[in-house]
Design a protein around this motif. Structure first.
Motif, PDB file in Angstrom:
ATOM      1  N   TRP A 102       0.832  -1.206   0.000  1.00 43.50           N
ATOM      2  CA  TRP A 102       0.000   0.000   0.000  1.00 43.50           C
ATOM      3  C   TRP A 102       0.865   1.254   0.000  1.00 43.50           C
ATOM      4  O   TRP A 102       0.566   2.225  -0.708  1.00 43.50           O
ATOM      5  CB  TRP A 102      -0.926  -0.014   1.211  1.00 43.50           C
ATOM      6  CG  TRP A 102      -1.797   1.207   1.294  1.00 43.50           C
ATOM      7  CD1 TRP A 102      -2.905   1.490   0.550  1.00 43.50           C
ATOM      8  CD2 TRP A 102      -1.596   2.327   2.157  1.00 43.50           C
ATOM      9  NE1 TRP A 102      -3.426   2.712   0.892  1.00 43.50           N
ATOM     10  CE2 TRP A 102      -2.646   3.251   1.879  1.00 43.50           C
ATOM     11  CE3 TRP A 102      -0.656   2.637   3.140  1.00 43.50           C
ATOM     12  CZ2 TRP A 102      -2.750   4.463   2.551  1.00 43.50           C
ATOM     13  CZ3 TRP A 102      -0.773   3.840   3.808  1.00 43.50           C
ATOM     14  CH2 TRP A 102      -1.810   4.744   3.510  1.00 43.50           C
ATOM     15  N   LEU A 103       1.948   1.255   0.775  1.00 45.41           N
ATOM     16  CA  LEU A 103       2.844   2.415   0.807  1.00 45.41           C
ATOM     17  C   LEU A 103       3.467   2.667  -0.563  1.00 45.41           C
ATOM     18  O   LEU A 103       3.665   3.829  -0.958  1.00 45.41           O
ATOM     19  CB  LEU A 103       3.959   2.184   1.847  1.00 45.41           C
ATOM     20  CG  LEU A 103       3.521   2.139   3.313  1.00 45.41           C
ATOM     21  CD1 LEU A 103       4.712   1.831   4.212  1.00 45.41           C
ATOM     22  CD2 LEU A 103       2.850   3.445   3.733  1.00 45.41           C
ATOM     23  N   LEU A 104       3.736   1.602  -1.301  1.00 50.83           N
ATOM     24  CA  LEU A 104       4.291   1.761  -2.645  1.00 50.83           C
ATOM     25  C   LEU A 104       3.238   2.344  -3.581  1.00 50.83           C
ATOM     26  O   LEU A 104       3.533   3.271  -4.362  1.00 50.83           O
ATOM     27  CB  LEU A 104       4.781   0.405  -3.176  1.00 50.83           C
ATOM     28  CG  LEU A 104       5.352   0.404  -4.597  1.00 50.83           C
ATOM     29  CD1 LEU A 104       6.602   1.282  -4.676  1.00 50.83           C
ATOM     30  CD2 LEU A 104       5.664  -1.021  -5.057  1.00 50.83           C
ATOM     31  N   ARG A 105       2.006   1.836  -3.501  1.00 57.16           N
ATOM     32  CA  ARG A 105       0.940   2.339  -4.383  1.00 57.16           C
ATOM     33  C   ARG A 105       0.649   3.807  -4.129  1.00 57.16           C
ATOM     34  O   ARG A 105       0.316   4.546  -5.054  1.00 57.16           O
ATOM     35  CB  ARG A 105      -0.341   1.519  -4.175  1.00 57.16           C
ATOM     36  CG  ARG A 105      -0.297   0.131  -4.740  1.00 57.16           C
ATOM     37  CD  ARG A 105      -1.718  -0.429  -4.898  1.00 57.16           C
ATOM     38  NE  ARG A 105      -2.505  -0.369  -3.685  1.00 57.16           N
ATOM     39  CZ  ARG A 105      -2.524  -1.316  -2.757  1.00 57.16           C
ATOM     40  NH1 ARG A 105      -1.767  -2.400  -2.900  1.00 57.16           N
ATOM     41  NH2 ARG A 105      -3.286  -1.196  -1.685  1.00 57.16           N
ATOM     42  N   THR A 106       0.764   4.231  -2.884  1.00 56.94           N
ATOM     43  CA  THR A 106       0.444   5.623  -2.549  1.00 56.94           C
ATOM     44  C   THR A 106       1.651   6.549  -2.690  1.00 56.94           C
ATOM     45  O   THR A 106       1.533   7.749  -2.443  1.00 56.94           O
ATOM     46  CB  THR A 106      -0.083   5.703  -1.100  1.00 56.94           C
ATOM     47  OG1 THR A 106       0.844   5.066  -0.217  1.00 56.94           O
ATOM     48  CG2 THR A 106      -1.429   5.002  -0.990  1.00 56.94           C
ATOM     49  N   GLY A 107       2.801   6.016  -3.048  1.00 53.06           N
ATOM     50  CA  GLY A 107       3.986   6.837  -3.258  1.00 53.06           C
ATOM     51  C   GLY A 107       4.725   7.220  -1.997  1.00 53.06           C
ATOM     52  O   GLY A 107       5.618   8.066  -2.028  1.00 53.06           O
ATOM     53  N   ILE A 108       4.381   6.612  -0.880  1.00 47.29           N
ATOM     54  CA  ILE A 108       5.062   6.930   0.376  1.00 47.29           C
ATOM     55  C   ILE A 108       6.461   6.323   0.408  1.00 47.29           C
ATOM     56  O   ILE A 108       7.380   6.879   1.007  1.00 47.29           O
ATOM     57  CB  ILE A 108       4.215   6.460   1.577  1.00 47.29           C
ATOM     58  CG1 ILE A 108       2.902   7.267   1.620  1.00 47.29           C
ATOM     59  CG2 ILE A 108       4.974   6.609   2.894  1.00 47.29           C
ATOM     60  CD1 ILE A 108       1.922   6.804   2.676  1.00 47.29           C
ATOM     61  N   VAL A 109       6.611   5.171  -0.236  1.00 46.16           N
ATOM     62  CA  VAL A 109       7.938   4.568  -0.374  1.00 46.16           C
ATOM     63  C   VAL A 109       8.227   4.381  -1.859  1.00 46.16           C
ATOM     64  O   VAL A 109       7.298   4.153  -2.650  1.00 46.16           O
ATOM     65  CB  VAL A 109       8.048   3.222   0.370  1.00 46.16           C
ATOM     66  CG1 VAL A 109       7.827   3.388   1.860  1.00 46.16           C
ATOM     67  CG2 VAL A 109       7.093   2.183  -0.206  1.00 46.16           C
ATOM     68  N   PRO A 110       9.479   4.494  -2.274  1.00 46.15           N
ATOM     69  CA  PRO A 110       9.817   4.371  -3.701  1.00 46.15           C
ATOM     70  C   PRO A 110       9.912   2.924  -4.169  1.00 46.15           C
ATOM     71  O   PRO A 110       9.875   2.652  -5.372  1.00 46.15           O
ATOM     72  CB  PRO A 110      11.178   5.054  -3.787  1.00 46.15           C
ATOM     73  CG  PRO A 110      11.778   4.849  -2.439  1.00 46.15           C
ATOM     74  CD  PRO A 110      10.642   4.884  -1.457  1.00 46.15           C
ATOM     75  N   SER A 111      10.020   1.973  -3.234  1.00 49.97           N
ATOM     76  CA  SER A 111      10.122   0.569  -3.619  1.00 49.97           C
ATOM     77  C   SER A 111       9.609  -0.298  -2.482  1.00 49.97           C
ATOM     78  O   SER A 111       9.572   0.124  -1.318  1.00 49.97           O
ATOM     79  CB  SER A 111      11.578   0.197  -3.951  1.00 49.97           C
ATOM     80  OG  SER A 111      12.401   0.377  -2.812  1.00 49.97           O
TER      81      SER A 111
END
Length: 318
Positions: A102-111
């Motif tokens: 979810w963090l990847l989909r929302t752009g909070i983490v880059p990978s």
């Protein structure tokens, strides 16, 4: 590497470190699960516990700084230092995977740190723990001397195969006693109906409602304690422990054992497995099929107990 866990990691060539703390990211994910995925309160409580463990291990770090190798170490910590059961370790890691996807989909983490990271937790096959027919009969007889609340809760768990969390959530509006059915809100807020299997059981529910819901009460939940408050899952577990002792049962009896017992008894009685799947609220019939293995064990024990070759040998000597 700890027993039961196999892991390998492919390290990314570069990593961009962002600023959101892991604790903040975890809270945002839980909000997403509550407001957008509409997960049940029980599932949310489990997720909060899983994410709390993750945050407790990593401390005050940025979400993007969690690497694949750190997650491998986390899995080993859960199994070795915390000594958690393999099933619990697997659940903790599954929640962490969902979080970082979810963090990847929302752009909070880059990978996604799980990408290129494989962590396998071996969960031993374990058959559901059920009561025997004799034990269930003794528990049912003990209900005759129990309080109306204990009697109703115990017999409903066995009669319908409900989860204990589902039972304490049943409201008066969920009852359809003319049809002998109860509406259940299960995992993921999925709704289903369970059948009250006998007219005697329906009369028991009707009599409880008439006696205990006569006046104005602080809750519309079906099961209420002496103060009119909704009965909790812990309250049912405590009552069931006392009832099992009164029935002379030596082993610890839990609400989920009654669910397992109901499923096994229905299959042994010849009820179609697809009907049992619907009754229990399983998404996949594969989950329900584990109870056929329990039935197979009963069949094997019965066949071996019959001692066919011993009977032939005794007849031959006679």
């Amino acid at each position: 590497m700890l027993y039961g866990i196999r892991a390998w990691v492919r390290t990314p060539l570069s990593e961009t470190v962002w600023t959101m703390q892991l604790k903040e990211a975890g809270e945002a994910f839980l909000q997403h699960c509550r407001l957008e995925r509409y997960l049940s309160s029980n599932t949310l409580a489990a997720y909060r516990q899983d994410i709390g463990e993750l945050i407790g291990y990593f401390g005050a770090v940025g979400a993007p700084s969690v690497s694949g190798s750190a997650l491998v170490a986390y899995a080993s910590h859960l199994s070795g230092v915390r000594n958690l059961a393999p099933a619990t370790v697997k659940r903790r890691l599954a929640c962490a995977r969902s979080l970082f996807r979810w963090l990847l989909r929302t752009g909070i983490v880059p990978s996604d740190p799980f990408a290129g990271t494989e962590i396998r937790v071996r969960v031993p096959d374990r058959l559901p723990r059920c009561l025997t027919t004799t034990e269930m009969a003794r528990l049912s007889r003990a209900c005759e001397d129990a309080t109306p609340l204990t009697r109703l809760a115990t017999l409903l768990l066995f009669a319908t195969g409900m989860r204990v969390g589902e039972l304490v959530s049943v409201r008066l509006a969920d009852l359809d006693l003319d049809r002998g059915a109860i509406r259940i809100v299960g995992k993921g807020d999925r709704q289903r109906q369970v059948v009250i299997p006998s007219e005697g059981m329906t009369r028991l529910v009707r009599g409880y409602v008439r006696t205990h819901h006569a006046g104005s009460l602080p809750t519309d939940r079906l099961l209420q304690d002496a103060d009119g408050q909704a009965l909790t899952t812990a309250g049912i577990r405590a009552r069931l422990r006392h009832l099992a002792r009164a029935a002379g049962l030596s082993r610890r009896v839990t609400p989920h054992m009654l669910r397992h017992t109901a499923a096994t008894e229905l299959l042994e009685a010849g009820v179609d497995i697809r009907f049992v799947q619907r009754l229990l609220g399983h998404r996949s019939i594969l989950t329900t099929q584990i109870y056929t293995h329990v039935s197979d064990h009963a069949l094997i024990a019965a066949i071996r107990g019959a001692d066919l070759f011993g009977r032939l040998d005794r007849v031959g000597r006679g």
